[in-house]
Design an enzyme around this catalytic site. Structure first.
Site, PDB file in Angstrom:
ATOM      1  N   CYS A 166       0.798  -1.226   0.000  1.00  0.00           N
ATOM      2  CA  CYS A 166       0.000   0.000   0.000  1.00  0.00           C
ATOM      3  C   CYS A 166       0.832   1.280   0.000  1.00  0.00           C
ATOM      4  O   CYS A 166       0.268   2.373   0.001  1.00  0.00           O
ATOM      5  CB  CYS A 166      -0.970  -0.025   1.170  1.00  0.00           C
ATOM      6  SG  CYS A 166      -1.914  -1.555   1.186  1.00  0.00           S
TER       7      CYS A 166
ATOM      8  N   HIS B 156      -2.461   8.277   6.137  1.00  0.00           N
ATOM      9  CA  HIS B 156      -2.715   6.969   5.521  1.00  0.00           C
ATOM     10  C   HIS B 156      -4.152   6.587   5.895  1.00  0.00           C
ATOM     11  O   HIS B 156      -4.925   6.197   5.037  1.00  0.00           O
ATOM     12  CB  HIS B 156      -1.693   5.950   6.013  1.00  0.00           C
ATOM     13  CG  HIS B 156      -1.815   4.630   5.347  1.00  0.00           C
ATOM     14  ND1 HIS B 156      -1.800   4.488   3.969  1.00  0.00           N
ATOM     15  CD2 HIS B 156      -1.953   3.359   5.836  1.00  0.00           C
ATOM     16  CE1 HIS B 156      -1.947   3.206   3.653  1.00  0.00           C
ATOM     17  NE2 HIS B 156      -2.044   2.503   4.764  1.00  0.00           N
TER      18      HIS B 156
ATOM     19  N   HIS C 137      -9.753   2.325   0.215  1.00  0.00           N
ATOM     20  CA  HIS C 137      -8.309   2.120   0.215  1.00  0.00           C
ATOM     21  C   HIS C 137      -7.925   1.529  -1.137  1.00  0.00           C
ATOM     22  O   HIS C 137      -8.249   0.383  -1.437  1.00  0.00           O
ATOM     23  CB  HIS C 137      -7.911   1.191   1.360  1.00  0.00           C
ATOM     24  CG  HIS C 137      -6.419   1.074   1.538  1.00  0.00           C
ATOM     25  ND1 HIS C 137      -5.519   1.716   0.719  1.00  0.00           N
ATOM     26  CD2 HIS C 137      -5.680   0.388   2.444  1.00  0.00           C
ATOM     27  CE1 HIS C 137      -4.286   1.433   1.120  1.00  0.00           C
ATOM     28  NE2 HIS C 137      -4.359   0.630   2.164  1.00  0.00           N
TER      29      HIS C 137
END
Lengths: 397, 345
Positions: free
Chosen positions: A158, A291, A326
């Site tokens: 990620c 994040h 996400h």
């Protein structure tokens, strides 16, 4: 020398280009909802940040064949938008690189291949599985855009596309390249959705990063790229400069394959390095794009790191993942686009919803999309499996 | 921006480069497989049980490289892998397809991401520094080297692990065979029968090779990488022109040895001949893929071969037949080309 951001391209659940995405933020309309295209049997039980176009529609918009992997269709869509900002003379005369990022490559096609392959090893359409490797989509898009001076792909889960942007800046600073299109793409796949779901970190409702009631992330998809240009070239060529990429940090938490350490050591070090590289103090930062996945672990660890750096004087911050989901390898670049706009136009991106702060870090996110032109420096965080932590710092030109 | 190689570790089909492995030991049909060490020499038993084969190969190679440099802390880890963690990827995919989207366990998913190897190396060494993973076909390792070279330029004292890692699994061998990557005839003779058959296809290979590098020379330096370049979407002649530029930029007019990535496929090898002819090399040429097989990061094996040849003697004066400069040229089918220029320390 300095590296300027002179163009952006984006496609995600909020829209298929920069204007559509910004219109969604202005209307406080999130992209989270039921999946229309991901062929999962959990479609009715979960919500997703899905790009609202089928492969056929995506392909038609770009004049590409619909059989391509969704990774390629998303990547080319956003990279083309970003690269359109670079005039033909610069494309021809300067050394240009394409640095992309993906975590699943052509997994959407590999899933289809595998369905038949498990029945018989002689079965399965080979034209699907040739999309599997991470470099396939990068090479396809680089060739379409005519970029050949340097081409590569980063895959650090990620944090992938934040690292792609970082490498692009470092290659410009070292004098190896003049212009880099850097970012990443990941489609929704059953592989990643079920993977995160087995970890029990997917929320059935819209995610609520930083909120005490959070129960995990929503999986999203998309692609984004920024155009990085040698600052003197950007000035000389009259490019539309969004901001400078003034600092970055890359560290490893070295704690656990899928969880961050309680004190957020990796995130702390990444942000600290980015500040040091830019020669800035915490008080200089006007906004942090977190994040902010909405998992219990992320919000505690990232929150701890934010408190260690900023103490009581926490700048404006938020997690845009409550709007986009996400997007894995694409998330660093998608949020780099938001961060570049936050610096250039003072745009402050909100969390979709927020009620009660998480006990411990007790961070309160921006709740309304608004303009704050006092913001000069913006941090953007991206963390991933394997402890990979990256922070990018964008500053007014 | 020279990168000094202080330690080398490798788990591949040819552990002792001085003598090629017996074909029967490393080769099964058209597959060359890594000859694995006793992992307990590198990883404790409890941790080792949880690790997939590619992660164990990577950690063993990384630890060997650190030990080879005389030990000491590591400031960053950069890895390249073309195929990633196939064993865990296939395991999760298989369960997903067979069981449907229920009753799945997360373990293989957790370890399926491409960055798992570099991450586990960092975890094993408690290295909180820079960490990156490249996955770009047959220039995955070269991309990692370019990143390491930048890091060494930014902070020359840093000690960095840089490596190339790819595993071959039954599934990948089957799928790549269907894509006609490998030769259809079965080998039976010495390993170098890979070449000059005038047929399409190659042999499958695998390996994990790590280098402990830094921007500083010092007593442990065994060779220096003067330059690494990738050439994308170009002809062999374009790569030869880049190679000549690299020599000029490093005040060289020729190299003592050329190491080339022939893999037995007639088209691939004809392109390498075009490169060699255009580059104009008149000295000796070494091939290497009969020792390691073909895989996306086979160039890491070639760099190991080159560095060990350069470091081959400690006697002075240096014997005339030991090279001082080596150029490595690699390519795979119609993908990318790469160049690595090496010099003795």
């Amino acid at each position: 020398m300095g590296v300027a951001v002179t163009g952006v391209g984006i496609i995600c659940a909020l829209g298929t280009n920069q204007d559509e995405v910004m219109a969604s933020f202005r209307a406080h309309a999130s992209g989270i909802g039921p999946a229309q295209h991901l062929p999962t049997r959990h479609r009715d039980d979960y919500v997703f940040g899905e790009v609202p176009l089928s492969n056929a529609a995506l392909a038609a918009q770009q004049g590409l064949p619909a059989r391509l992997s969704r990774t390629i269709l998303l990547s080319h869509h956003a990279a083309r938008e970003a690269y359109a900002s670079v005039p033909a003379t610069l494309r021809e005369e300067q050394r240009v690189g394409f640095i992309s990022a993906t975590s699943v490559g052509g997994m959407d096609k590999t899933e289809s291949f595998f369905k038949d392959y498990v029945q018989a090893s002689t079965a399965g359409d080979l034209r699907q599985v040739i999309n599997h490797d991470c470099g396939k989509s990068t090479d396809f898009v680089a060739e379409k855009l005519g970029i050949h001076d340097f081409v590569t792909t980063i895959s650090t889960a990620c944090s992938s596309s934040a690292n792609a942007i970082m490498l692009g800046a470092r290659m410009i600073e070292s004098g190896q390249l003049d212009i880099v299109v850097a970012g990443g793409a990941d489609p929704l796949t059953r592989f990643t959705f079920n993977g995160f779901n087995t970890l029990m970190i997917v929320d059935r409702q819209q995610s609520r990063p930083l909120d005490a009631s959070r129960e995990g992330l929503n999986l999203g998809e998309g692609a984004a790229y920024v155009v990085l240009m040698r600052a003197d070239l950007a000035a000389a060529s009259g490019a539309n400069v969004f901001c400078q990429l003034s600092g970055f940090g890359n560290t490893n938490d070295a704690h656990h394959q899928t969880a961050l350490s309680d004190d957020g050591e990796g995130p702390f070090l990444a942000m600290t390095q980015a500040l040091a590289a830019a020669n800035l103090q915490p008080a200089d930062i006007g906004y942090v794009n977190l994040h902010g996945t909405g998992t219990e672990n992320n919000d505690l660890a990232e929150g701890a790191a934010i408190r260690r750096i900023f103490g009581e004087a926490v700048p404006k911050l938020s997690s845009t993942k409550s709007f986009t989901g996400h997007t894995l390898a694409a998330s660093g670049a998608i949020e780099a686009v938001f961060s570049a706009l936050a610096v250039r136009d003072g745009l402050m991106f909100p969390n979709f919803s927020f009620a009660t702060p998480v006990e411990g870090p007790a961070l309160r996110p921006v709740q309304q999309f608004h303009v704050d032109t006092s913001v000069r420096h913006v941090l953007s965080n991206s963390f991933g499996f394997g402890g990979n932590c990256s922070s990018l710092l964008f500053s007014r030109a | 921006m020279a990168l000094f190689i202080h330690g080398i570790g490798s788990v591949d089909p040819a552990p002792a480069l001085g003598h090629a492995p017996e074909p029967a030991e490393a080769r099964a049909g058209n597959r060359l497989h890594a000859i694995e060490p006793n992992y307990l020499d590198f990883i404790d038993a409890r941790a080792s049980r949880r690790m997939s084969r590619i992660v164990k190969m990577g950690i063993a190679a990384a630890v060997q490289a650190v030990r080879g440099s005389g030990g000491g802390p590591v400031d960053g880890v950069v890895a390249g892998t073309g195929w990633g963690c196939l064993e865990d990827t296939v395991a999760f995919l298989q369960k997903l397809v067979v069981n449907g989207e229920d009753m799945l366990s997360p373990t293989s998913f957790i370890y399926s991401t491409h960055n798992t190897i570099a991450a586990q190396v960092a975890y094993h060494l408690k290295c909180r520094g820079y960490n990156n993973t490249f996955s770009h076909r047959n220039i995955s390792f070269e991309s990692a080297l370019i990143d390491a070279q930048l890091l060494a330029h930014e902070q020359p004292a840093q000690r960095l692990l840089v490596g190339g890692i790819d595993e071959l699994t039954d599934t990948s061998f089957t799928v790549l065979s269907r894509l006609k990557t490998f030769k259809s005839q079965q080998p039976g003779g010495p390993l170098d029968e890979l070449y000059d058959q005038g047929t399409p296809g190659t042999w499958a290979g695998e390996g994990a090779t790590f280098f402990l590098v830094s921007g500083e020379a010092g007593p442990t330096a065994r060779a220096q990488l003067l330059a690494v370049r990738t050439v994308s979407f170009g002809t062999p002649e374009k790569a030869a022109a880049v190679a000549r530029q690299l020599l000029t930029a490093n005040q060289l007019t020729w190299v003592d040895l050329l190491i080339t990535g022939e893999n037995g496929d007639q088209e691939n090898d004809a392109a390498i001949q075009r490169f060699a002819t255009d580059f104009g090399h008149s000295g000796p040429v070494h091939k290497f893929k009969h020792l390691c097989g073909e895989y996306p990061t086979a160039s890491a094996f070639a760099l190991r071969l080159g560095a060990e040849l350069l470091a081959g003697t400690e006697s002075t004066p240096r014997p005339a037949d030991i090279p001082r400069t080596i150029l490595i040229y690699n390519r795979f089918q119609q993908q990318h080309q790469s160049l690595m220029l090496l010099q003795a320390c």
